[in-house]
Design a protein around this motif. Structure first.
Motif, mmCIF file in Angstrom:
data_model
loop_
_atom_site.group_PDB
_atom_site.id
_atom_site.type_symbol
_atom_site.label_atom_id
_atom_site.label_comp_id
_atom_site.label_asym_id
_atom_site.label_seq_id
_atom_site.Cartn_x
_atom_site.Cartn_y
_atom_site.Cartn_z
ATOM 1 N N VAL A 156 0.839 -1.201 0.000
ATOM 2 C CA VAL A 156 0.000 0.000 0.000
ATOM 3 C C VAL A 156 0.873 1.250 0.000
ATOM 4 N N MET A 157 1.974 1.210 0.746
ATOM 5 C CA MET A 157 2.878 2.362 0.773
ATOM 6 C C MET A 157 3.546 2.578 -0.579
ATOM 7 N N SER A 158 3.887 1.507 -1.275
ATOM 8 C CA SER A 158 4.476 1.664 -2.608
ATOM 9 C C SER A 158 3.454 2.239 -3.587
ATOM 10 N N TYR A 159 2.209 1.830 -3.436
ATOM 11 C CA TYR A 159 1.134 2.387 -4.276
ATOM 12 C C TYR A 159 0.954 3.875 -3.997
ATOM 13 N N ASP A 160 1.031 4.263 -2.740
ATOM 14 C CA ASP A 160 0.922 5.679 -2.378
ATOM 15 C C ASP A 160 2.061 6.493 -2.989
ATOM 16 N N ARG A 161 3.287 5.971 -2.921
ATOM 17 C CA ARG A 161 4.435 6.684 -3.505
ATOM 18 C C ARG A 161 4.316 6.750 -5.029
ATOM 19 N N TYR A 162 3.768 5.722 -5.621
ATOM 20 C CA TYR A 162 3.545 5.705 -7.069
ATOM 21 C C TYR A 162 2.608 6.841 -7.485
ATOM 22 N N LEU A 163 1.508 7.006 -6.765
ATOM 23 C CA LEU A 163 0.570 8.088 -7.082
ATOM 24 C C LEU A 163 1.198 9.452 -6.837
ATOM 25 N N ALA A 164 1.968 9.579 -5.749
ATOM 26 C CA ALA A 164 2.558 10.880 -5.398
ATOM 27 C C ALA A 164 3.607 11.318 -6.423
ATOM 28 N N ILE A 165 4.364 10.372 -6.977
ATOM 29 C CA ILE A 165 5.454 10.715 -7.891
ATOM 30 C C ILE A 165 4.990 10.721 -9.346
ATOM 31 N N CYS A 166 4.146 9.791 -9.717
ATOM 32 C CA CYS A 166 3.716 9.686 -11.110
ATOM 33 C C CYS A 166 2.524 10.587 -11.430
ATOM 34 N N PHE A 167 1.711 10.919 -10.423
ATOM 35 C CA PHE A 167 0.538 11.780 -10.632
ATOM 36 C C PHE A 167 0.480 12.861 -9.547
ATOM 37 N N PRO A 168 1.502 13.710 -9.478
ATOM 38 C CA PRO A 168 1.565 14.686 -8.381
ATOM 39 C C PRO A 168 0.402 15.680 -8.373
ATOM 40 N N LEU A 169 -0.089 16.086 -9.544
ATOM 41 C CA LEU A 169 -1.166 17.066 -9.603
ATOM 42 C C LEU A 169 -2.505 16.469 -9.208
ATOM 43 N N GLN A 170 -2.698 15.184 -9.484
ATOM 44 C CA GLN A 170 -3.966 14.521 -9.154
ATOM 45 C C GLN A 170 -3.900 13.747 -7.840
ATOM 46 N N TYR A 171 -2.766 13.830 -7.130
ATOM 47 C CA TYR A 171 -2.572 12.989 -5.956
ATOM 48 C C TYR A 171 -3.642 13.195 -4.888
ATOM 49 N N SER A 172 -3.961 14.442 -4.586
ATOM 50 C CA SER A 172 -4.925 14.712 -3.513
ATOM 51 C C SER A 172 -6.315 14.180 -3.841
ATOM 52 N N SER A 173 -6.663 14.133 -5.124
ATOM 53 C CA SER A 173 -7.972 13.598 -5.501
ATOM 54 C C SER A 173 -7.952 12.074 -5.625
ATOM 55 N N LEU A 174 -6.783 11.509 -5.938
ATOM 56 C CA LEU A 174 -6.672 10.059 -6.062
ATOM 57 C C LEU A 174 -6.530 9.366 -4.705
ATOM 58 N N MET A 175 -5.825 10.015 -3.787
ATOM 59 C CA MET A 175 -5.604 9.426 -2.461
ATOM 60 C C MET A 175 -6.350 10.260 -1.417
ATOM 61 N N THR A 176 -7.656 10.076 -1.363
ATOM 62 C CA THR A 176 -8.494 10.811 -0.416
ATOM 63 C C THR A 176 -8.427 10.149 0.964
ATOM 64 N N SER A 177 -8.933 10.858 1.978
ATOM 65 C CA SER A 177 -8.911 10.320 3.339
ATOM 66 C C SER A 177 -9.759 9.052 3.454
ATOM 67 N N SER A 178 -10.887 9.013 2.740
ATOM 68 C CA SER A 178 -11.732 7.812 2.782
ATOM 69 C C SER A 178 -11.027 6.626 2.127
ATOM 70 N N LYS A 179 -10.278 6.887 1.053
ATOM 71 C CA LYS A 179 -9.543 5.814 0.395
ATOM 72 C C LYS A 179 -8.428 5.290 1.299
ATOM 73 N N VAL A 180 -7.762 6.205 2.012
ATOM 74 C CA VAL A 180 -6.719 5.796 2.954
ATOM 75 C C VAL A 180 -7.300 4.885 4.033
ATOM 76 N N THR A 181 -8.460 5.277 4.568
ATOM 77 C CA THR A 181 -9.120 4.474 5.605
ATOM 78 C C THR A 181 -9.484 3.091 5.085
ATOM 79 N N LYS A 182 -10.009 3.027 3.870
ATOM 80 C CA LYS A 182 -10.399 1.735 3.288
ATOM 81 C C LYS A 182 -9.179 0.845 3.048
ATOM 82 N N LEU A 183 -8.088 1.429 2.563
ATOM 83 C CA LEU A 183 -6.884 0.638 2.298
ATOM 84 C C LEU A 183 -6.304 0.053 3.589
ATOM 85 N N ILE A 184 -6.267 0.873 4.640
ATOM 86 C CA ILE A 184 -5.746 0.394 5.921
ATOM 87 C C ILE A 184 -6.661 -0.691 6.497
#
Length: 309
Positions: free
Chosen positions: A116-144
């Motif tokens: 999950v952490m590697s997926y998070d880093r992938y979104l942050a580095i490969c999609f920096p402009l869309q990161y906040s919309s792709l990794m929302t707080s609800s999505k973080v809760t569901k992944l954990i």
């Protein structure tokens, strides 16, 4: 021909060294390691939880990682410390199966946390402009939540299959209870256990490995095609994660090799140390690899220790 099954009420752990001098030295070393693990992981968990500035996806996943390492260490060290001082290294069957569940659920959740952490880093580095919309707080809760619930359920199923086996012995050649070592003691059919293990390996473990490999291939692709600043950001955020993954994978790989193949040529002390590697070094090094490499976590931890928060 009728086979006489043995009703096992306890297991004997045979890998302990009963030297009177080494007994107290080993106890002191293991207790020190346990206290360091507790202090480091509790400290960083508290720092992340009490500071709203750290309530971001990366830190939430780190918090889940630290909590899992506290959980896994608690499942190993208390019983290990008691056994070191004991003259008779026996463990009741219920307590042994409880430790098996604790250790294996820790391993499974750790791998999933790293994925999950590697997926998070992938979104942050490969999609920096869309990161906040792709990794929302609800999505973080569901992944954990999925990281913990799915793998805990899978471990429960695996333990139930092991508990249902008829055993013809109670000798485990380790310093802690091991699922595969118990399965090797079975007189009854272990097809369900073997099939379940193969299904798990080719679905969950292979899926996790493929996800991690895919994310790092994409991250490397962006690094080579991006600016120097992008490469520096990728290295600073991914290097600790990659080091942690390799460290944990090495420890698990050796434990699997030791459980399934004859390693009598390896000195017994070295076998014990390496069998404990993934259960001790990972919880000890993760706070250093992650927490102390993040300037804000380091600063807040220093304030917390000095009572300046």
């Amino acid at each position: 021909m009728t086979t006489n099954f043995t009703q096992v009420s306890y297991f004997t752990l045979t890998a302990y060294l009963d030297s009177e001098v080494l007994k107290y030295v080993n106890f002191t070393v293991i207790l020190t390691v346990f206290l360091l693990i507790l202090a480091a992981n509790v400290l960083l968990t508290v720092v992340i939880c009490v500071n709203r500035s750290l309530h971001e996806p990366m830190y939430m996943f780190l918090c889940s990682l630290f909590v899992n390492e506290l959980y896994g260490s608690t499942g190993l060290f208390p019983l290990l410390l008691v056994q070191i001082l004991s003259d008779v290294h026996t463990v009741s069957a219920p307590l042994c199966f409880l430790q098996v569940f604790s250790v294996y659920s820790y391993v499974h959740v750790e791998f999933c946390n790293l994925a999950v952490m590697s997926y998070d880093r992938y979104l942050a580095i490969c999609f920096p402009l869309q990161y906040s919309s792709l990794m929302t707080s609800s999505k973080v809760t569901k992944l954990i939540a999925l990281t913990w619930l799915f793998l805990l359920i899978e471990c429960v199923v695996g333990i139930i299959l092991t508990v249902s086996l008829q055993l013809c012995g109670n000798i485990i050649h380790k310093v802690y209870c091991d699922n595969f070592s118990i399965i090797k003691l079975a007189c009854s059919d272990t097809t369900s256990n073997n099939v379940g293990g193969m299904v798990y390996i080719f679905t969950v473990i292979l899926g996790i490995i493929m996800l991690i490999l895919y994310t790092y291939v994409q991250i490397l692709r962006v690094c080579y095609s991006g600016s120097r600043q992008t490469r520096q950001k990728a290295v600073s955020t991914c290097a600790p994660h990659l080091a942690s993954l390799l460290n944990f994978s090495f420890g698990c790989f050796f434990d699997i090799m030791q459980s399934r193949f004859n390693m009598s040529s390896v000195p017994s002390v070295l076998r014990v140390v390496l069998s404990l590697y993934f259960l001790t070094c990972q919880p000890l090094f993760s706070p250093v690899l992650y927490g102390l490499n993040i300037s804000e976590v380091r600063r807040l931890a220093k304030h917390l220790v000095l009572g300046k928060m």
